[in-house]
Design an enzyme around this catalytic site. Structure first.
Site, PDB file in Angstrom:
ATOM      1  N   ARG A 102     -48.712  50.612 -29.369  1.00 32.99           N
ATOM      2  CA  ARG A 102     -49.311  50.443 -30.924  1.00 32.99           C
ATOM      3  C   ARG A 102     -49.620  52.114 -30.983  1.00 32.99           C
ATOM      4  O   ARG A 102     -49.693  52.519 -32.372  1.00 32.99           O
ATOM      5  CB  ARG A 102     -50.560  49.935 -30.681  1.00 32.99           C
ATOM      6  CG  ARG A 102     -50.334  48.218 -30.526  1.00 32.99           C
ATOM      7  CD  ARG A 102     -51.725  47.777 -30.711  1.00 32.99           C
ATOM      8  NE  ARG A 102     -51.388  46.325 -30.407  1.00 32.99           N
ATOM      9  CZ  ARG A 102     -52.409  45.149 -30.765  1.00 32.99           C
ATOM     10  NH1 ARG A 102     -53.589  45.556 -30.873  1.00 32.99           N
ATOM     11  NH2 ARG A 102     -52.140  43.940 -30.341  1.00 32.99           N
ATOM     12  N   CYS A 162     -42.704  56.414 -20.831  1.00 30.30           N
ATOM     13  CA  CYS A 162     -42.403  56.679 -19.398  1.00 30.30           C
ATOM     14  C   CYS A 162     -41.575  55.544 -18.879  1.00 30.30           C
ATOM     15  O   CYS A 162     -40.687  55.777 -18.031  1.00 30.30           O
ATOM     16  CB  CYS A 162     -43.574  56.900 -18.675  1.00 30.30           C
ATOM     17  SG  CYS A 162     -44.607  58.472 -19.004  1.00 30.30           S
ATOM     18  N   GLU A 214     -43.708  55.022  -9.035  1.00 35.76           N
ATOM     19  CA  GLU A 214     -43.731  53.837  -9.410  1.00 35.76           C
ATOM     20  C   GLU A 214     -42.958  52.979  -8.855  1.00 35.76           C
ATOM     21  O   GLU A 214     -41.578  53.483  -8.448  1.00 35.76           O
ATOM     22  CB  GLU A 214     -43.030  53.790 -11.015  1.00 35.76           C
ATOM     23  CG  GLU A 214     -44.317  54.609 -11.796  1.00 35.76           C
ATOM     24  CD  GLU A 214     -45.638  53.755 -12.186  1.00 35.76           C
ATOM     25  OE1 GLU A 214     -45.806  52.518 -11.922  1.00 35.76           O
ATOM     26  OE2 GLU A 214     -46.496  54.326 -12.558  1.00 35.76           O
ATOM     27  N   HIS A 223     -45.779  58.911 -11.917  1.00 32.58           N
ATOM     28  CA  HIS A 223     -46.805  59.492 -12.618  1.00 32.58           C
ATOM     29  C   HIS A 223     -47.867  60.382 -12.169  1.00 32.58           C
ATOM     30  O   HIS A 223     -48.387  60.078 -10.767  1.00 32.58           O
ATOM     31  CB  HIS A 223     -47.549  57.883 -13.152  1.00 32.58           C
ATOM     32  CG  HIS A 223     -47.059  57.578 -14.323  1.00 32.58           C
ATOM     33  ND1 HIS A 223     -46.554  56.170 -14.604  1.00 32.58           N
ATOM     34  CD2 HIS A 223     -46.994  57.953 -15.797  1.00 32.58           C
ATOM     35  CE1 HIS A 223     -46.412  55.935 -15.967  1.00 32.58           C
ATOM     36  NE2 HIS A 223     -46.763  57.066 -16.576  1.00 32.58           N
TER      37      HIS A 223
END
Length: 202
Positions: free
Chosen positions: A92, A146, A82, A165
């Protein structure tokens, strides 16, 4: 010289987290230019806020020369270092403590909008690709735990640090979902750790 590598526990109903499996497969050290670089491994809870507190304690106890945090991104088909951690929580789906963020919220109300990884992310991708392992840069770690850990890491660490990731293991993924064999994930993460070790040794 030591590198701290962290990974997350299983979450979201899964019994296996491929990032943790990759962590457990790492050796205790890598040899670079005749020098042994220790690899210190630690698990992190999939809990907003708590993940950063656990990381703080690890950084204090271990005093690493570099940090790689790992997480699983189901649906991705390649290993993705990343580039940016963003100051955002939006989830959610609950974390492992039942917390969720259905309304966009900051990781740190007083913090910067984003931080950039200080890992050699392009070199890591190139090394993995050269080894025949699908890899590519990602510019968002999402807004789940994360990214929460990644943001905290980049705000806190004074050494080369960042987040990678990995796909869900093909052995665990539903049919038709992009994934990668766990052995390939393990091999890719070892290549990434070795690239960081080379940077630290110089």
């Amino acid at each position: 010289m030591r590198i701290l590598v962290t990974a997350f526990e299983p979450f979201g109903g899964d019994s296996v987290n491929s990032s943790m499996a990759a962590l457990e497969a790492l050796p205790d050290s890598v040899s670079v230019k005749g020098q042994s670089v220790s690899v210190v491994k630690a698990g992190i809870p999939v809990v907003f806020g708590q993940c950063g507190k656990v990381l703080d304690q690890l950084l204090k106890e271990i005093c690493p020369d570099g940090v790689i945090s790992l997480g699983m991104a189901a649906g991705r088909g390649q290993i993705t270092p990343e580039v940016f951690a963003v100051n955002a929580r939006y989830a959610r789906s609950a974390d492992n403590a039942g917390q969720c963020y259905p309304v966009l919220s900051p990781c740190d109300p007083a913090g910067s909008e984003a931080y950039r990884s200080t890992l050699p992310v392009e070199a890591m991708c190139s090394r993995m690709q050269d080894a025949g392992i699908p890899a590519g840069l990602s510019f968002t770690a999402g807004t789940y735990v994360c990214n929460d850990l990644f943001y905290h890491l980049m705000k806190t660490a004074a050494v080369p640090a960042g987040f990678i990731h990995v796909p869900q293991a093909a052995e665990e993924a539903p049919e038709g979902r992009a994934a990668m064999a766990q052995a390939e994930i393990n091999r890719g993460i070892l290549e990434a750790v070795t690239v960081l070790a080379e940077k630290l040794v110089g």
